[in-house]
Design a protein around this motif. Sequence first.
Motif, PDB file in Angstrom:
ATOM      1  N   LYS A 108       0.957  -1.164  -0.159  1.00  0.00           N
ATOM      2  CA  LYS A 108       0.043  -0.107   0.146  1.00  0.00           C
ATOM      3  C   LYS A 108       1.142   1.341  -0.058  1.00  0.00           C
ATOM      4  O   LYS A 108       1.730   1.373   0.925  1.00  0.00           O
ATOM      5  CB  LYS A 108      -0.745   0.158   1.207  1.00  0.00           C
ATOM      6  CG  LYS A 108      -2.040   1.035   1.312  1.00  0.00           C
ATOM      7  CD  LYS A 108      -2.786   0.913   2.457  1.00  0.00           C
ATOM      8  CE  LYS A 108      -4.077   1.487   2.707  1.00  0.00           C
ATOM      9  NZ  LYS A 108      -4.775   1.264   3.937  1.00  0.00           N
ATOM     10  N   ARG A 109       0.819   2.131  -0.993  1.00  0.00           N
ATOM     11  CA  ARG A 109       1.528   3.330  -1.112  1.00  0.00           C
ATOM     12  C   ARG A 109       0.751   4.345  -1.219  1.00  0.00           C
ATOM     13  O   ARG A 109      -0.054   4.529  -2.138  1.00  0.00           O
ATOM     14  CB  ARG A 109       2.614   3.301  -2.209  1.00  0.00           C
ATOM     15  CG  ARG A 109       3.343   4.353  -2.306  1.00  0.00           C
ATOM     16  CD  ARG A 109       4.679   4.387  -3.036  1.00  0.00           C
ATOM     17  NE  ARG A 109       5.417   3.105  -2.786  1.00  0.00           N
ATOM     18  CZ  ARG A 109       6.142   2.389  -3.727  1.00  0.00           C
ATOM     19  NH1 ARG A 109       6.397   3.027  -4.599  1.00  0.00           N
ATOM     20  NH2 ARG A 109       6.854   1.593  -3.369  1.00  0.00           N
ATOM     21  N   LEU A 154      -7.772  -5.941  -1.708  1.00  0.00           N
ATOM     22  CA  LEU A 154      -7.571  -7.555  -0.944  1.00  0.00           C
ATOM     23  C   LEU A 154      -6.055  -7.795  -1.216  1.00  0.00           C
ATOM     24  O   LEU A 154      -5.648  -8.675  -0.358  1.00  0.00           O
ATOM     25  CB  LEU A 154      -8.439  -8.537  -1.979  1.00  0.00           C
ATOM     26  CG  LEU A 154     -10.031  -8.344  -2.072  1.00  0.00           C
ATOM     27  CD1 LEU A 154     -10.539  -9.375  -3.031  1.00  0.00           C
ATOM     28  CD2 LEU A 154     -10.293  -8.209  -0.604  1.00  0.00           C
ATOM     29  N   LYS A 155      -5.202  -6.964  -2.008  1.00  0.00           N
ATOM     30  CA  LYS A 155      -3.727  -7.406  -2.008  1.00  0.00           C
ATOM     31  C   LYS A 155      -3.049  -6.649  -0.733  1.00  0.00           C
ATOM     32  O   LYS A 155      -2.049  -7.189  -0.272  1.00  0.00           O
ATOM     33  CB  LYS A 155      -3.307  -7.087  -3.474  1.00  0.00           C
ATOM     34  CG  LYS A 155      -3.888  -7.692  -4.276  1.00  0.00           C
ATOM     35  CD  LYS A 155      -3.202  -7.132  -5.785  1.00  0.00           C
ATOM     36  CE  LYS A 155      -3.724  -8.000  -6.827  1.00  0.00           C
ATOM     37  NZ  LYS A 155      -3.390  -7.477  -8.155  1.00  0.00           N
ATOM     38  N   THR A 156      -3.497  -5.446  -0.395  1.00  0.00           N
ATOM     39  CA  THR A 156      -2.944  -4.688   0.477  1.00  0.00           C
ATOM     40  C   THR A 156      -3.347  -4.347   1.483  1.00  0.00           C
ATOM     41  O   THR A 156      -2.770  -3.534   2.737  1.00  0.00           O
ATOM     42  CB  THR A 156      -2.258  -3.225  -0.300  1.00  0.00           C
ATOM     43  OG1 THR A 156      -3.186  -2.368  -0.575  1.00  0.00           O
ATOM     44  CG2 THR A 156      -1.259  -3.701  -1.372  1.00  0.00           C
ATOM     45  N   GLY A 157      -5.035  -4.145   1.890  1.00  0.00           N
ATOM     46  CA  GLY A 157      -5.766  -3.998   2.924  1.00  0.00           C
ATOM     47  C   GLY A 157      -6.148  -2.679   2.721  1.00  0.00           C
ATOM     48  O   GLY A 157      -5.412  -1.797   1.940  1.00  0.00           O
ATOM     49  N   GLY A 158      -7.259  -2.213   3.512  1.00  0.00           N
ATOM     50  CA  GLY A 158      -7.809  -0.840   3.392  1.00  0.00           C
ATOM     51  C   GLY A 158      -9.025  -0.993   2.595  1.00  0.00           C
ATOM     52  O   GLY A 158      -9.225  -1.871   1.744  1.00  0.00           O
ATOM     53  N   CYS A 159      -9.910   0.041   2.569  1.00  0.00           N
ATOM     54  CA  CYS A 159     -10.853   0.039   1.636  1.00  0.00           C
ATOM     55  C   CYS A 159     -11.391   1.614   1.544  1.00  0.00           C
ATOM     56  O   CYS A 159     -10.863   2.540   2.285  1.00  0.00           O
ATOM     57  CB  CYS A 159     -12.080  -0.829   2.221  1.00  0.00           C
ATOM     58  SG  CYS A 159     -12.799  -0.170   3.665  1.00  0.00           S
ATOM     59  N   GLY A 160     -12.135   1.861   0.769  1.00  0.00           N
ATOM     60  CA  GLY A 160     -12.839   3.242   0.258  1.00  0.00           C
ATOM     61  C   GLY A 160     -13.225   3.125  -1.023  1.00  0.00           C
ATOM     62  O   GLY A 160     -13.674   2.146  -1.746  1.00  0.00           O
ATOM     63  N   MET A 161     -13.367   4.384  -1.476  1.00  0.00           N
ATOM     64  CA  MET A 161     -13.677   4.380  -3.075  1.00  0.00           C
ATOM     65  C   MET A 161     -12.521   3.918  -4.074  1.00  0.00           C
ATOM     66  O   MET A 161     -11.744   4.515  -3.999  1.00  0.00           O
ATOM     67  CB  MET A 161     -14.094   5.707  -3.280  1.00  0.00           C
ATOM     68  CG  MET A 161     -15.363   6.427  -2.733  1.00  0.00           C
ATOM     69  SD  MET A 161     -16.779   5.309  -2.692  1.00  0.00           S
ATOM     70  CE  MET A 161     -17.128   5.556  -4.639  1.00  0.00           C
ATOM     71  N   ARG A 162     -12.957   2.880  -4.698  1.00  0.00           N
ATOM     72  CA  ARG A 162     -11.975   2.389  -5.626  1.00  0.00           C
ATOM     73  C   ARG A 162     -12.445   2.825  -6.960  1.00  0.00           C
ATOM     74  O   ARG A 162     -13.345   2.593  -7.790  1.00  0.00           O
ATOM     75  CB  ARG A 162     -12.101   0.965  -5.796  1.00  0.00           C
ATOM     76  CG  ARG A 162     -10.899   0.074  -6.746  1.00  0.00           C
ATOM     77  CD  ARG A 162     -11.013  -1.265  -6.753  1.00  0.00           C
ATOM     78  NE  ARG A 162     -12.238  -1.567  -7.809  1.00  0.00           N
ATOM     79  CZ  ARG A 162     -12.786  -2.680  -7.737  1.00  0.00           C
ATOM     80  NH1 ARG A 162     -12.279  -3.802  -7.047  1.00  0.00           N
ATOM     81  NH2 ARG A 162     -13.891  -2.828  -8.623  1.00  0.00           N
ATOM     82  N   VAL A 181      -2.193   3.485  -3.935  1.00  0.00           N
ATOM     83  CA  VAL A 181      -2.193   2.434  -4.819  1.00  0.00           C
ATOM     84  C   VAL A 181      -1.521   1.254  -4.426  1.00  0.00           C
ATOM     85  O   VAL A 181      -0.787   1.250  -3.215  1.00  0.00           O
ATOM     86  CB  VAL A 181      -1.459   2.905  -6.292  1.00  0.00           C
ATOM     87  CG1 VAL A 181      -2.122   4.308  -6.713  1.00  0.00           C
ATOM     88  CG2 VAL A 181       0.080   3.366  -5.651  1.00  0.00           C
ATOM     89  N   GLU A 182      -1.910   0.093  -5.123  1.00  0.00           N
ATOM     90  CA  GLU A 182      -1.227  -1.104  -4.818  1.00  0.00           C
ATOM     91  C   GLU A 182       0.352  -1.159  -5.557  1.00  0.00           C
ATOM     92  O   GLU A 182       0.211  -1.500  -6.602  1.00  0.00           O
ATOM     93  CB  GLU A 182      -2.008  -2.261  -5.356  1.00  0.00           C
ATOM     94  CG  GLU A 182      -3.379  -2.363  -4.470  1.00  0.00           C
ATOM     95  CD  GLU A 182      -4.305  -3.597  -5.084  1.00  0.00           C
ATOM     96  OE1 GLU A 182      -4.806  -4.011  -4.163  1.00  0.00           O
ATOM     97  OE2 GLU A 182      -4.105  -3.657  -6.266  1.00  0.00           O
ATOM     98  N   ALA A 183       1.065  -0.637  -4.896  1.00  0.00           N
ATOM     99  CA  ALA A 183       2.536  -0.669  -5.819  1.00  0.00           C
ATOM    100  C   ALA A 183       2.952  -1.800  -5.735  1.00  0.00           C
ATOM    101  O   ALA A 183       3.037  -2.797  -4.895  1.00  0.00           O
ATOM    102  CB  ALA A 183       3.536   0.449  -4.825  1.00  0.00           C
TER     103      ALA A 183
END
Length: 88
Positions: free
Chosen positions: A9-10, A51-59, A80-82
Amino acid sequence: MRGISGREKRYVEVVADMAEDGRVTPLQIVWSDGRRYTIDRVLDCRHAASLKTGGCGMRYTIRVGGQATYLWREGDRWFVEAKVVPMP
């Protein structure tokens, strides 16, 4: 073997437009080193989890340089999922 080992998560700076009705449209992603990537198009926007880095919100499903990817707005922050490249 070299390659991508995963994602992290970046948090990134995002230049965005906010409409009078409250809709937010991201226009550019700015990396910490100053590189800017113009968002060609927003393809979709929905509440979802990473699902890859955790966290949620508006995608936001966006297209940058012809490639589709995801950008999340988590409260007042964007991430972003860096890609994580392992050290040799």
